[in-house]
Design an enzyme around this catalytic site. Structure first.
Site, PDB file in Angstrom:
ATOM      1  N   GLY A  63       0.836  -1.206   0.000  1.00 29.03           N
ATOM      2  CA  GLY A  63       0.000   0.000   0.000  1.00 29.03           C
ATOM      3  C   GLY A  63       0.866   1.250   0.000  1.00 29.03           C
ATOM      4  O   GLY A  63       0.530   2.255   0.634  1.00 29.03           O
ATOM      5  N   GLY A  92      -0.525   4.957  -1.101  1.00 30.15           N
ATOM      6  CA  GLY A  92      -1.583   5.650  -0.380  1.00 30.15           C
ATOM      7  C   GLY A  92      -1.063   6.838   0.406  1.00 30.15           C
ATOM      8  O   GLY A  92       0.111   7.199   0.321  1.00 30.15           O
ATOM      9  N   GLN A  93      -1.983   7.420   1.182  1.00 27.56           N
ATOM     10  CA  GLN A  93      -1.656   8.653   1.905  1.00 27.56           C
ATOM     11  C   GLN A  93      -0.481   8.447   2.868  1.00 27.56           C
ATOM     12  O   GLN A  93       0.444   9.255   2.906  1.00 27.56           O
ATOM     13  CB  GLN A  93      -2.882   9.139   2.701  1.00 27.56           C
ATOM     14  CG  GLN A  93      -2.686  10.500   3.339  1.00 27.56           C
ATOM     15  CD  GLN A  93      -3.666  10.791   4.476  1.00 27.56           C
ATOM     16  OE1 GLN A  93      -4.381   9.913   4.941  1.00 27.56           O
ATOM     17  NE2 GLN A  93      -3.695  12.035   4.922  1.00 27.56           N
ATOM     18  N   ARG A 144      -1.517  -0.498  -7.723  1.00 27.53           N
ATOM     19  CA  ARG A 144      -1.391   0.425  -8.864  1.00 27.53           C
ATOM     20  C   ARG A 144      -0.105   1.216  -8.678  1.00 27.53           C
ATOM     21  O   ARG A 144       0.420   1.289  -7.560  1.00 27.53           O
ATOM     22  CB  ARG A 144      -2.578   1.387  -8.913  1.00 27.53           C
ATOM     23  CG  ARG A 144      -2.631   2.223  -7.657  1.00 27.53           C
ATOM     24  CD  ARG A 144      -3.871   3.045  -7.478  1.00 27.53           C
ATOM     25  NE  ARG A 144      -3.972   3.409  -6.071  1.00 27.53           N
ATOM     26  CZ  ARG A 144      -3.464   4.524  -5.527  1.00 27.53           C
ATOM     27  NH1 ARG A 144      -2.831   5.406  -6.275  1.00 27.53           N
ATOM     28  NH2 ARG A 144      -3.583   4.761  -4.243  1.00 27.53           N
ATOM     29  N   TYR A 163     -15.102  -0.949   8.954  1.00 25.90           N
ATOM     30  CA  TYR A 163     -13.668  -0.661   9.100  1.00 25.90           C
ATOM     31  C   TYR A 163     -13.217  -0.876  10.543  1.00 25.90           C
ATOM     32  O   TYR A 163     -12.194  -1.522  10.803  1.00 25.90           O
ATOM     33  CB  TYR A 163     -13.437   0.789   8.660  1.00 25.90           C
ATOM     34  CG  TYR A 163     -12.043   1.320   8.837  1.00 25.90           C
ATOM     35  CD1 TYR A 163     -10.989   0.829   8.067  1.00 25.90           C
ATOM     36  CD2 TYR A 163     -11.777   2.341   9.746  1.00 25.90           C
ATOM     37  CE1 TYR A 163      -9.715   1.347   8.225  1.00 25.90           C
ATOM     38  CE2 TYR A 163     -10.511   2.861   9.893  1.00 25.90           C
ATOM     39  CZ  TYR A 163      -9.476   2.359   9.128  1.00 25.90           C
ATOM     40  OH  TYR A 163      -8.212   2.869   9.276  1.00 25.90           O
TER      41      TYR A 163
HETATM   42  N1  SER Z   1      -8.805   8.193   8.989  1.00 26.58           N
HETATM   43  C1  SER Z   1      -9.531   6.960   9.086  1.00 26.58           C
HETATM   44  C2  SER Z   1     -10.884   7.087   8.536  1.00 26.58           C
HETATM   45  O1  SER Z   1     -11.422   8.153   8.593  1.00 26.58           O
HETATM   46  C3  SER Z   1      -9.632   6.537  10.525  1.00 26.58           C
HETATM   47  O2  SER Z   1      -8.604   5.639  10.809  1.00 26.58           O
HETATM   48  O3  SER Z   1     -11.416   6.128   8.076  1.00 26.58           O
END
Ligand code: SER
Length: 312
Positions: free
Chosen positions: A9, A12-13, A37, A143
């Site tokens: 990853g 990503g950010q 990617r 999540y």
């Molecule tokens: N920054 C994340 C989110 O907003 C939280 O871990 O999903």
């Protein structure tokens, strides 16, 4: 000999900045970046890169064997807002990628893992202020459920198989190099982009929604610090609470307005409000500070200055 590191990853950010930081520290050839990617031109030019799906165990194992990888940083995940739209995809990505790295370590193919957890492990029944390390954890998002389960599995693999896995619960992360995607705290990055482009921002969270946040440099500092700490200092093998600042939308808006005086903000809360409402507003991270010397450097004012300078 320098150790070999793999970042999953990496585009990503967090992954992008972690890749640069680790390359600066260990040399570019020791740090293999990977993602499903390609990243931007700067990242791609900065060292070795592999196209890799973290849920594909045999492809992952091939890369680990080829580069003789010792440490893996698993930064691939589907964040809170997107995961609500694709629950099973989120569960599969977030859990299978973790099992893959944990199992590589169990089989002694790698020796150390970094895996981030999140403030999303907490839920509506968790005390909101200065949320403790050990408290009620009943996450109400896909999540959050995946991160909480991940924490239990990390601790299990440490206890049963001696896997050296280390973790922090990141708050919302603010950065300018790479945009976040699919998170509930993303507003605190978007707001800077919009303030510069149009001097206005429509916030998807309402006034008074205080959330724990952190500038990316602090997040990277914490990540490197927990990975470098001697094993004896890592006393929590689920995931450490980690904190820097907490603010509500109107407070970040006010800090921007000090620099962009005609900045205006509107509020149009959407489904992400409910996610934000289930999370703490501040975090007690005494354990991280005591066990491995965590200290943050960026307050809101300094964060705003960095963001506006670098994006402007
Ligand atoms: N920054 C994340 C989110 O907003 C939280 O871990 O999903």
């Amino acid at each position: 000999m320098a150790k070999s590191i793999l970042i999953l990853g990496a585009c990503g950010q967090i992954g992008t900045e972690l890749t640069y930081a680790l390359r600066q520290k260990h040399g570019k050839d020791c740090v293999v970046a990977s993602d499903i990617r390609e990243g931007d031109a700067t990242l791609m030019a900065s060292g070795p890169f592999e196209l890799l799906d973290a849920t594909n165990y045999s492809a992952l194992e091939d890369v680990v064997m080829h580069y003789e990888i010792e440490e893996v940083y698993l930064m691939a995940a589907m964040l809170s807002a997107t995961a609500e739209k694709f629950p099973m995809r989120a569960w599969n990505l977030n859990m299978n990628s973790l099992f893959n790295v944990l199992n590589l370590a169990k089989e002694k193919k790698i020796s150390k893992i970094f895996w981030p957890s999140s403030i999303a492990v907490f839920g509506p029944n968790t005390p909101k202020e200065a949320t403790e390390q050990h408290t009620i954890m009943e996450p109400s998002t896909v999540y959050g459920i995946s991160k909480q389960s991940g924490e239990r599995w990390c601790q299990y693999y440490y206890e049963k198989y001696g896997v050296d896995v280390r973790s922090v619960r990141y708050p919302g992360l603010i950065s300018w190099k790479t945009q976040p995607g699919g998170g509930t705290t993303d507003y605190a990055v978007e707001i800077y982009h919009k303030a510069i482009e149009t001097q206005t921002y429509t916030c998807f969270l309402k006034k008074g929604t205080t959330l724990p946040m952190m500038f990316m440099d602090d997040a990277i500092k914490a990540t490197l610090a927990i990975m470098e700490a001697p094993e004896t200092q890592i006393k929590i093998r689920s995931s450490y609470n980690l904190a820097a600042i907490s603010f509500a939308p109107e407070e970040i808006a006010a800090s921007i307005a000090l620099h962009i005086t005609n900045f205006k903000m509107k509020y149009e809360p959407d489904f992400r409000q409910q996610i934000a409402d289930s999370w703490p507003s501040s975090i007690n991270d005494d354990s991280a500070r005591k066990d491995w010397g965590w200290q943050h450097s960026f307050d809101l004012e300094k964060t705003t200055k960095e963001m506006l300078t670098n994006l402007g």
